[in-house]
Design a protein around this motif. Sequence first.
Motif, PDB file in Angstrom:
ATOM      1  N   PRO B  59       1.179  -0.914  -0.051  1.00 41.34           N
ATOM      2  CA  PRO B  59      -0.287   0.134  -0.371  1.00 41.34           C
ATOM      3  C   PRO B  59       0.661   1.178   0.295  1.00 41.34           C
ATOM      4  CG  PRO B  59      -0.583  -1.661   2.244  1.00 41.34           C
ATOM      5  CD  PRO B  59       0.733  -1.832   1.523  1.00 41.34           C
ATOM      6  N   GLU B  60       2.129   1.639   0.842  1.00 42.73           N
ATOM      7  CA  GLU B  60       2.649   2.162   0.797  1.00 42.73           C
ATOM      8  C   GLU B  60       3.294   2.616  -0.557  1.00 42.73           C
ATOM      9  OE1 GLU B  60       5.943   1.939   4.007  1.00 42.73           O
ATOM     10  OE2 GLU B  60       7.249   2.419   2.730  1.00 42.73           O
ATOM     11  N   ILE B  61       3.962   1.434  -1.128  1.00 41.65           N
ATOM     12  CA  ILE B  61       4.567   2.018  -2.472  1.00 41.65           C
ATOM     13  C   ILE B  61       3.200   2.852  -3.574  1.00 41.65           C
ATOM     14  CG2 ILE B  61       4.995   0.520  -4.822  1.00 41.65           C
ATOM     15  CD1 ILE B  61       7.135  -1.128  -3.326  1.00 41.65           C
ATOM     16  N   SER B  62       2.005   1.580  -2.923  1.00 38.81           N
ATOM     17  CA  SER B  62       1.396   2.331  -4.403  1.00 38.81           C
ATOM     18  C   SER B  62       0.344   3.488  -3.848  1.00 38.81           C
ATOM     19  CB  SER B  62       0.216   0.984  -4.115  1.00 38.81           C
ATOM     20  OG  SER B  62      -0.133  -0.152  -4.150  1.00 38.81           O
ATOM     21  N   ASP B  63       0.661   4.162  -3.100  1.00 41.02           N
ATOM     22  CA  ASP B  63       0.177   5.160  -2.310  1.00 41.02           C
ATOM     23  C   ASP B  63       1.319   6.667  -3.096  1.00 41.02           C
ATOM     24  OD1 ASP B  63      -2.434   6.859  -1.353  1.00 41.02           O
ATOM     25  OD2 ASP B  63      -1.048   7.712   0.109  1.00 41.02           O
ATOM     26  N   LYS B  64       2.358   6.088  -2.830  1.00 42.53           N
ATOM     27  CA  LYS B  64       4.000   7.187  -3.211  1.00 42.53           C
ATOM     28  C   LYS B  64       4.611   6.853  -4.240  1.00 42.53           C
ATOM     29  CE  LYS B  64       7.059   6.702  -0.195  1.00 42.53           C
ATOM     30  NZ  LYS B  64       8.416   6.531   0.370  1.00 42.53           N
ATOM     31  N   VAL B  65       4.354   6.083  -5.916  1.00 41.09           N
ATOM     32  CA  VAL B  65       4.708   5.590  -6.364  1.00 41.09           C
ATOM     33  C   VAL B  65       3.895   5.959  -7.904  1.00 41.09           C
ATOM     34  CG1 VAL B  65       6.428   4.856  -7.741  1.00 41.09           C
ATOM     35  CG2 VAL B  65       6.634   4.829  -5.249  1.00 41.09           C
ATOM     36  N   LEU B  66       3.189   4.383  -7.791  1.00 39.00           N
ATOM     37  CA  LEU B  66       2.261   3.488  -7.726  1.00 39.00           C
ATOM     38  C   LEU B  66       0.681   5.047  -8.595  1.00 39.00           C
ATOM     39  CD1 LEU B  66       2.732   0.000  -8.136  1.00 39.00           C
ATOM     40  CD2 LEU B  66       4.117   1.634  -9.111  1.00 39.00           C
ATOM     41  N   ALA B  67       0.108   4.894  -7.585  1.00 39.84           N
ATOM     42  CA  ALA B  67      -1.460   5.857  -8.083  1.00 39.84           C
ATOM     43  C   ALA B  67      -0.542   7.239  -7.732  1.00 39.84           C
ATOM     44  CB  ALA B  67      -1.957   5.222  -7.142  1.00 39.84           C
ATOM     45  N   ASN B  68      -1.453   8.399  -8.204  1.00 38.37           N
ATOM     46  CA  ASN B  68      -1.878   9.821  -8.602  1.00 38.37           C
ATOM     47  C   ASN B  68      -3.358   9.477  -6.909  1.00 38.37           C
ATOM     48  OD1 ASN B  68      -2.562  11.981  -7.394  1.00 38.37           O
ATOM     49  ND2 ASN B  68      -2.399  12.328  -9.950  1.00 38.37           N
ATOM     50  N   PRO B  69      -2.794   9.815  -5.752  1.00 43.32           N
ATOM     51  CA  PRO B  69      -3.761   9.315  -4.736  1.00 43.32           C
ATOM     52  C   PRO B  69      -5.062  10.384  -4.837  1.00 43.32           C
ATOM     53  CG  PRO B  69      -2.234   9.739  -3.462  1.00 43.32           C
ATOM     54  CD  PRO B  69      -1.352   9.568  -4.996  1.00 43.32           C
ATOM     55  N   ILE B  70      -4.836  11.465  -5.681  1.00 44.20           N
ATOM     56  CA  ILE B  70      -5.824  11.990  -5.607  1.00 44.20           C
ATOM     57  C   ILE B  70      -6.462  12.288  -6.499  1.00 44.20           C
ATOM     58  CG2 ILE B  70      -6.014  15.270  -6.568  1.00 44.20           C
ATOM     59  CD1 ILE B  70      -3.311  15.242  -5.344  1.00 44.20           C
ATOM     60  N   ILE B  71      -6.568  11.313  -7.238  1.00 45.28           N
ATOM     61  CA  ILE B  71      -7.605  11.170  -8.598  1.00 45.28           C
ATOM     62  C   ILE B  71      -7.529  10.097  -8.808  1.00 45.28           C
ATOM     63  CG2 ILE B  71      -7.598  13.872  -9.596  1.00 45.28           C
ATOM     64  CD1 ILE B  71      -5.615  11.783 -11.595  1.00 45.28           C
ATOM     65  N   GLU B  72      -6.529   9.084  -8.089  1.00 46.49           N
ATOM     66  CA  GLU B  72      -6.892   7.432  -8.343  1.00 46.49           C
ATOM     67  C   GLU B  72      -6.898   6.653  -6.810  1.00 46.49           C
ATOM     68  OE1 GLU B  72      -3.840   6.691 -12.435  1.00 46.49           O
ATOM     69  OE2 GLU B  72      -2.892   6.909  -9.946  1.00 46.49           O
ATOM     70  N   LYS B  73      -7.781   5.552  -6.974  1.00 46.53           N
ATOM     71  CA  LYS B  73      -7.635   4.695  -6.191  1.00 46.53           C
ATOM     72  C   LYS B  73      -7.010   3.555  -6.313  1.00 46.53           C
ATOM     73  CE  LYS B  73     -12.098   2.924  -8.057  1.00 46.53           C
ATOM     74  NZ  LYS B  73     -13.685   2.769  -7.613  1.00 46.53           N
ATOM     75  N   PHE B  74      -6.467   2.065  -5.779  1.00 48.24           N
ATOM     76  CA  PHE B  74      -5.729   1.282  -5.941  1.00 48.24           C
ATOM     77  C   PHE B  74      -6.449  -0.045  -4.939  1.00 48.24           C
ATOM     78  CE2 PHE B  74      -3.222   0.652  -2.332  1.00 48.24           C
ATOM     79  CZ  PHE B  74      -3.216   1.985  -1.472  1.00 48.24           C
ATOM     80  N   THR B  75      -5.933  -1.703  -5.372  1.00 46.75           N
ATOM     81  CA  THR B  75      -6.174  -2.308  -4.967  1.00 46.75           C
ATOM     82  C   THR B  75      -5.527  -3.321  -4.937  1.00 46.75           C
ATOM     83  OG1 THR B  75      -7.706  -3.323  -6.831  1.00 46.75           O
ATOM     84  CG2 THR B  75      -9.179  -2.152  -4.601  1.00 46.75           C
ATOM     85  N   TRP B  76      -4.858  -4.463  -4.579  1.00 49.78           N
ATOM     86  CA  TRP B  76      -3.315  -5.084  -4.792  1.00 49.78           C
ATOM     87  C   TRP B  76      -3.764  -6.392  -4.148  1.00 49.78           C
ATOM     88  CZ3 TRP B  76      -0.904  -7.107  -0.814  1.00 49.78           C
ATOM     89  CH2 TRP B  76      -1.822  -6.874   0.449  1.00 49.78           C
ATOM     90  N   GLU B  77      -3.682  -6.916  -4.615  1.00 51.55           N
ATOM     91  CA  GLU B  77      -3.567  -8.897  -4.128  1.00 51.55           C
ATOM     92  C   GLU B  77      -2.256  -9.003  -4.579  1.00 51.55           C
ATOM     93  OE1 GLU B  77      -6.156 -11.467  -6.813  1.00 51.55           O
ATOM     94  OE2 GLU B  77      -5.676  -9.536  -8.378  1.00 51.55           O
ATOM     95  N   ILE B  78      -1.746 -10.511  -3.650  1.00 52.46           N
ATOM     96  CA  ILE B  78      -0.706 -11.802  -3.799  1.00 52.46           C
ATOM     97  C   ILE B  78      -0.998 -12.397  -4.622  1.00 52.46           C
ATOM     98  CG2 ILE B  78       0.286 -12.575  -2.205  1.00 52.46           C
ATOM     99  CD1 ILE B  78       0.203 -11.066   0.106  1.00 52.46           C
ATOM    100  N   LEU B  79      -0.294 -12.500  -5.750  1.00 55.25           N
ATOM    101  CA  LEU B  79      -0.906 -13.982  -6.880  1.00 55.25           C
ATOM    102  C   LEU B  79      -0.424 -15.041  -6.444  1.00 55.25           C
ATOM    103  CD1 LEU B  79      -0.050 -12.242 -10.266  1.00 55.25           C
ATOM    104  CD2 LEU B  79      -2.485 -12.078  -8.800  1.00 55.25           C
ATOM    105  N   GLN B  80       1.471 -15.184  -5.515  1.00 51.30           N
ATOM    106  CA  GLN B  80       1.726 -16.293  -5.108  1.00 51.30           C
ATOM    107  C   GLN B  80       2.432 -15.814  -4.593  1.00 51.30           C
ATOM    108  OE1 GLN B  80       2.627 -17.496  -9.690  1.00 51.30           O
ATOM    109  NE2 GLN B  80       4.568 -16.605  -9.055  1.00 51.30           N
TER     110      GLN B  80
END
Lengths: 80, 80
Positions: B59-80
């Motif tokens: 969630p930290e990486i997603s919020d800081k690097v991958l997504a723009n939290p002002i306009i985007e939301k994210f979900t994540w899952e561990i695949l394996q």
Amino acid sequence: MKVRVLISFKDSVLDPQGQTVKNALHSLGYNFVKDVRQGKVFELELEGISEEEAKKIIPEISDKVLANPIIEKFTWEILQ
Amino acid sequence: MKVRVLISFKDSVLDPQGQTVKNALHSLGYNFVKDVRQGKVFELELEGISEEEAKKIIPEISDKVLANPIIEKFTWEILQ
């Protein structure tokens, strides 16, 4: 019916965006990230077709419109 | 460990790419497509951290690097 189509580069295709993200993560100290691949996701809301029809038409739409089958591959799932 | 992070615009944010794809699908006769939202997907390959650590750090990486939290939301899952 809600459908999610995930599109990513084929494994043989270079992914410069993913590489850039990986480098950015490393420069921030997240060195445990060994690889990043970036892709697209489409969430489609479908109305008035059966699940059977959807199972035939979603790969067709993905192949013709959403993905570039020369360099991309796709997977899809029905969410609800 | 393989992790998938899905990023999409918040519901309140217009998605012109998704609208364009919807219009393209309608012009091809796929009128049962009521809505299209486009987003990004990142597949991360992680090494040398535990699942517990991953659950804190993704969630930290997603919020800081991958997504723009002002306009985007994210979900994540561990695949394996």
